[in-house]
Design a protein around this motif. Structure first.
Motif, PDB file in Angstrom:
ATOM      1  N   SER A   1       0.687  -1.208  -0.085  1.00 17.71           N
ATOM      2  CA  SER A   1       0.008   0.072   0.058  1.00 17.71           C
ATOM      3  C   SER A   1       0.902   1.279   0.067  1.00 17.71           C
ATOM      4  CB  SER A   1      -0.805   0.022   1.305  1.00 17.71           C
ATOM      5  OG  SER A   1      -0.080   0.185   2.231  1.00 17.71           O
ATOM      6  N   ARG A   2       0.222   2.468  -0.158  1.00 22.86           N
ATOM      7  CA  ARG A   2       1.063   3.742  -0.450  1.00 22.86           C
ATOM      8  C   ARG A   2       1.638   4.006   1.102  1.00 22.86           C
ATOM      9  NH1 ARG A   2      -1.926   9.138  -2.987  1.00 22.86           N
ATOM     10  NH2 ARG A   2       0.101  10.248  -3.135  1.00 22.86           N
ATOM     11  N   LEU A   3       0.924   3.584   2.103  1.00 17.58           N
ATOM     12  CA  LEU A   3       1.350   3.698   3.381  1.00 17.58           C
ATOM     13  C   LEU A   3       2.375   3.299   3.693  1.00 17.58           C
ATOM     14  CD1 LEU A   3       0.945   5.116   6.244  1.00 17.58           C
ATOM     15  CD2 LEU A   3      -0.514   3.243   6.955  1.00 17.58           C
TER      16      LEU A   3
ATOM     17  N   ALA B   1       8.651   2.330   4.339  1.00 17.79           N
ATOM     18  CA  ALA B   1       9.753   1.841   4.026  1.00 17.79           C
ATOM     19  C   ALA B   1      10.829   2.802   3.529  1.00 17.79           C
ATOM     20  CB  ALA B   1       9.413   0.728   2.565  1.00 17.79           C
ATOM     21  N   ILE B   2      10.356   3.811   3.195  1.00 15.92           N
ATOM     22  CA  ILE B   2      11.508   4.894   2.666  1.00 15.92           C
ATOM     23  C   ILE B   2      11.675   6.000   3.749  1.00 15.92           C
ATOM     24  CG2 ILE B   2      11.286   4.427   0.236  1.00 15.92           C
ATOM     25  CD1 ILE B   2       9.405   7.106  -0.026  1.00 15.92           C
ATOM     26  N   GLN B   3      11.030   6.039   4.682  1.00 15.72           N
ATOM     27  CA  GLN B   3      11.140   7.115   5.856  1.00 15.72           C
ATOM     28  C   GLN B   3      12.477   7.395   6.157  1.00 15.72           C
ATOM     29  OE1 GLN B   3       7.912   6.990   8.730  1.00 15.72           O
ATOM     30  NE2 GLN B   3       9.307   8.147  10.266  1.00 15.72           N
ATOM     31  N   LYS B   4      13.316   6.497   6.470  1.00 14.49           N
ATOM     32  CA  LYS B   4      14.819   6.787   6.637  1.00 14.49           C
ATOM     33  C   LYS B   4      15.627   7.246   5.640  1.00 14.49           C
ATOM     34  CE  LYS B   4      14.557   4.069  11.084  1.00 14.49           C
ATOM     35  NZ  LYS B   4      15.606   3.140  11.776  1.00 14.49           N
ATOM     36  N   SER B   5      15.302   6.536   4.519  1.00 11.47           N
ATOM     37  CA  SER B   5      16.493   6.644   3.480  1.00 11.47           C
ATOM     38  C   SER B   5      15.995   8.162   2.634  1.00 11.47           C
ATOM     39  CB  SER B   5      16.457   5.640   2.403  1.00 11.47           C
ATOM     40  OG  SER B   5      14.927   5.433   1.898  1.00 11.47           O
TER      41      SER B   5
ATOM     42  N   ALA C   1       5.874  13.483   1.794  1.00 11.57           N
ATOM     43  CA  ALA C   1       4.863  13.921   0.911  1.00 11.57           C
ATOM     44  C   ALA C   1       3.491  12.814   0.774  1.00 11.57           C
ATOM     45  CB  ALA C   1       5.619  14.265  -0.365  1.00 11.57           C
ATOM     46  N   GLU C   2       4.051  11.552   0.844  1.00  9.03           N
ATOM     47  CA  GLU C   2       3.145  10.498   0.870  1.00  9.03           C
ATOM     48  C   GLU C   2       2.348  10.451   1.979  1.00  9.03           C
ATOM     49  OE1 GLU C   2       2.577   8.264  -1.589  1.00  9.03           O
ATOM     50  OE2 GLU C   2       4.124   9.023  -2.783  1.00  9.03           O
ATOM     51  N   TYR C   3       2.762  10.750   3.207  1.00 11.23           N
ATOM     52  CA  TYR C   3       2.048  10.747   4.461  1.00 11.23           C
ATOM     53  C   TYR C   3       0.940  11.936   4.541  1.00 11.23           C
ATOM     54  CZ  TYR C   3       5.163   7.792   6.653  1.00 11.23           C
ATOM     55  OH  TYR C   3       5.722   6.548   7.204  1.00 11.23           O
ATOM     56  N   LYS C   4       1.233  13.199   3.779  1.00  9.43           N
ATOM     57  CA  LYS C   4       0.755  14.300   3.472  1.00  9.43           C
ATOM     58  C   LYS C   4      -0.457  14.006   2.633  1.00  9.43           C
ATOM     59  CE  LYS C   4       3.515  18.078   5.048  1.00  9.43           C
ATOM     60  NZ  LYS C   4       4.410  19.396   4.564  1.00  9.43           N
ATOM     61  N   ALA C   5      -0.282  13.416   1.694  1.00 11.50           N
ATOM     62  CA  ALA C   5      -1.444  12.863   0.518  1.00 11.50           C
ATOM     63  C   ALA C   5      -2.288  12.207   1.209  1.00 11.50           C
ATOM     64  CB  ALA C   5      -0.474  12.203  -0.505  1.00 11.50           C
ATOM     65  N   ILE C   6      -1.743  11.123   2.021  1.00 11.80           N
ATOM     66  CA  ILE C   6      -3.045  10.218   2.691  1.00 11.80           C
ATOM     67  C   ILE C   6      -3.629  11.290   3.503  1.00 11.80           C
ATOM     68  CG2 ILE C   6      -3.132   8.314   4.457  1.00 11.80           C
ATOM     69  CD1 ILE C   6      -0.483   7.021   3.397  1.00 11.80           C
ATOM     70  N   LEU C   7      -3.049  12.035   4.298  1.00 11.99           N
ATOM     71  CA  LEU C   7      -3.976  12.755   5.294  1.00 11.99           C
ATOM     72  C   LEU C   7      -4.643  13.721   4.654  1.00 11.99           C
ATOM     73  CD1 LEU C   7      -1.306  13.314   8.167  1.00 11.99           C
ATOM     74  CD2 LEU C   7      -3.083  11.705   8.025  1.00 11.99           C
TER      75      LEU C   7
ATOM     76  N   GLU D   1      -5.762   3.543   8.515  1.00 13.11           N
ATOM     77  CA  GLU D   1      -4.645   3.990   7.690  1.00 13.11           C
ATOM     78  C   GLU D   1      -4.474   5.457   7.922  1.00 13.11           C
ATOM     79  OE1 GLU D   1      -3.565   3.841   3.044  1.00 13.11           O
ATOM     80  OE2 GLU D   1      -5.885   4.654   3.566  1.00 13.11           O
ATOM     81  N   TYR D   2      -5.522   6.254   8.177  1.00 12.59           N
ATOM     82  CA  TYR D   2      -5.321   7.693   8.716  1.00 12.59           C
ATOM     83  C   TYR D   2      -4.525   7.805   9.937  1.00 12.59           C
ATOM     84  CZ  TYR D   2      -6.474  12.719   8.959  1.00 12.59           C
ATOM     85  OH  TYR D   2      -6.501  13.788   9.112  1.00 12.59           O
ATOM     86  N   GLU D   3      -5.088   7.052  10.858  1.00 12.68           N
ATOM     87  CA  GLU D   3      -4.425   7.103  12.223  1.00 12.68           C
ATOM     88  C   GLU D   3      -2.964   6.634  12.087  1.00 12.68           C
ATOM     89  OE1 GLU D   3      -4.351   4.601  16.256  1.00 12.68           O
ATOM     90  OE2 GLU D   3      -5.955   4.297  14.843  1.00 12.68           O
ATOM     91  N   GLN D   4      -2.415   5.664  11.277  1.00 11.65           N
ATOM     92  CA  GLN D   4      -1.124   5.228  11.043  1.00 11.65           C
ATOM     93  C   GLN D   4      -0.404   6.254  10.292  1.00 11.65           C
ATOM     94  OE1 GLN D   4      -1.319   1.465   9.191  1.00 11.65           O
ATOM     95  NE2 GLN D   4      -1.811   0.217  10.955  1.00 11.65           N
ATOM     96  N   ALA D   5      -1.003   6.848   9.412  1.00 12.36           N
ATOM     97  CA  ALA D   5      -0.200   8.077   8.590  1.00 12.36           C
ATOM     98  C   ALA D   5       0.137   9.362   9.605  1.00 12.36           C
ATOM     99  CB  ALA D   5      -1.163   8.360   7.505  1.00 12.36           C
ATOM    100  N   LEU D   6      -0.848   9.505  10.303  1.00 16.02           N
ATOM    101  CA  LEU D   6      -0.745  10.576  11.115  1.00 16.02           C
ATOM    102  C   LEU D   6       0.204  10.388  12.243  1.00 16.02           C
ATOM    103  CD1 LEU D   6      -1.957  13.484  12.167  1.00 16.02           C
ATOM    104  CD2 LEU D   6      -3.512  12.056  13.551  1.00 16.02           C
TER     105      LEU D   6
END
Length: 417
Positions: free
Chosen positions: A2-4, A9-13, A20-26, A39-44
């Motif tokens: 999934s997008r989340l 997976a790329i949060q550290k690299s 940008a991906e998190y903001k798109a979900i939120l 999904e919204y809670e985890q992205a937040l």
């Protein structure tokens, strides 16, 4: 994937792309389905952690503010947990106390507007703890008084225990020991009526140890600190467990039991929490054993942050230093009947004004029989004279005569009747 999951997976690299991906979900209004809300809670939370790890406090605060309007779609229990988790992200970021207070007040206002009573009470309890950390004791006490009246009406024992414990800490910080002890007793009574979580029980034990130490009952304080340290240790509360271990060492130093200090320092817990905090206590113990003012002052200078940042450690280490200074002064002046203050200062390795002030205090406290001659800069020591027992005998005789006169007067009055 999934997008989340891709963003995580790329949060550290590549944190910028993950952000940008998190903001798109939120940015999408979440559906009311459980999967969408999850999904919204985890992205937040993931975006909040990203801001926390980057030390971006302003963005994190803005994120909490922005999500308030969306939280109405979550269940109340989930909302309460989520708000607390978001605010907790600030706890590991240094120098954010003012931001935390402002943000917590904003969340409290939102909870009031939404009539979320339990969330508001939880946030107000957190605000009290923040006030104590900032040394804003009046604000803390005012909020405690208001909150306690409400909680007692609702009879919510768990929140009551937490608030009463905070009240005890607030009064202790204000040096009102009787009120602090009364609040702690009330907290323990409330805790007996419900299940008390390990962290809460450890907090009660820690505060009990601190108050017993204030009364110079260091053996009882030591036993409470052991319980507190074990409780924090089992819950992986490293900072609090280390504090409890430091307090244990301090109690043994205050009781002149430095052998036990060495035993504790080679124990399994000391190995886990080894660091500058325990090294500072070890230096204090060594200086106290050697009765060396120079070593004590060196320890205070070398471990200034570790020994002065904690109010409890600072207070009792000051008492240790004063006692050590007093012992050294008494030993130095013992051969003299009259001695220059400057010479005493030279012998103990301190400044003359500091020694003069301490000698003056010792004379006032009747720990030294003498007088300071400031004209000549000398200390005149008086010879110790034994107590004249004739005064006690005379007082006892007068008391007995008074009793006889009272009996004679009573008898005479009875005869006249």
């Amino acid at each position: 994937m999934s997008r989340l999951e891709d963003a995580k997976a790329i949060q550290k690299s590549d944190p910028a792309k993950a952000e940008a991906e998190y903001k798109a979900i939120l940015s999408r209004k979440p559906d009311t389905t459980d999967a969408a809300l999850k999904e919204y809670e985890q992205a937040l939370l993931a975006l909040g952690e990203l801001y926390r790890d980057g030390g971006r406090t302003q963005e994190l605060a803005a994120l909490v503010e922005q999500t308030m309007s969306v939280l109405n779609q979550f269940a109340k229990s989930k909302t309460n947990k989520l708000v607390r988790q978001m605010i907790d992200l600030f706890s590991t970021i240094p120098d954010t106390l003012d931001i935390q207070i402002t943000l917590t007040k904003s969340c409290i206002q939102w909870a009031v507007n939404e009539r979320r009573t339990f969330l508001r009470q939880g946030l107000e309890t957190r605000l009290i703890a923040l006030y104590l950390e900032k040394n804003a004791y009046k604000d803390a006490i005012d909020l405690i008084n208001t909150l306690l009246r409400e909680i007692k009406r609702l009879d919510d024992k768990m929140v009551l225990v937490e608030v009463q414990l905070l009240e005890s800490r607030a009064y202790h910080a204000l040096r009102n020991i009787p009120k602090s002890r009364a609040s702690l007793s009330a907290a323990r009574t409330s805790a007996n009526a419900v299940y008390c979580p390990p962290l809460m029980q450890a907090g009660l034990d820690m505060q009990s140890g601190i108050l017993h130490a204030e009364e110079k009952d260091f053996n009882t304080a030591y036993s409470y600190f052991i319980e507190a340290m074990e409780g924090y240790h089992t819950q992986d509360e490293t900072k609090k467990a280390t504090d409890a271990l430091k307090y244990m060492l301090l109690c043994r130093i205050m009781e002149n039991q430095t052998d036990e200090v060495n035993s504790i320092l080679v124990g399994k817990h000391a190995l886990k929490y080894a660091g500058r905090d325990l090294e500072a206590m070890k230096a204090i113990a060594r200086a106290h054993t050697d009765k060396s003012l120079a070593a004590f002052e060196q320890a205070l200078n070398s471990y200034k942050d570790e020994l002065t940042a904690d109010r409890f450690i600072r207070s009792h280490s000051t008492d240790l230093y004063d006692n050590l200074l007093q012992q050294n002064l008494l030993r130095v002046i013992e051969p003299f009947s009259r001695v220059e203050i400057a010479h005493i200062a030279k012998l103990v390795g301190l400044d003359t004004p500091q020694v003069e002030a301490k000698l003056s205090r010792m004379i006032l406290d009747k720990k030294l029989s003498g007088v300071l001659d400031q004209g000549t800069g000398c200390l005149i020591i008086f010879e110790e004279t034994g107590k004249d027992k004739s005064y006690d005998a005379a007082i006892a005789t007068i008391k007995k005569l008074s009793d006889v006169v009272d009996v004679l007067y009573t008898n005479q009055a009875a005869l006249l009747d």
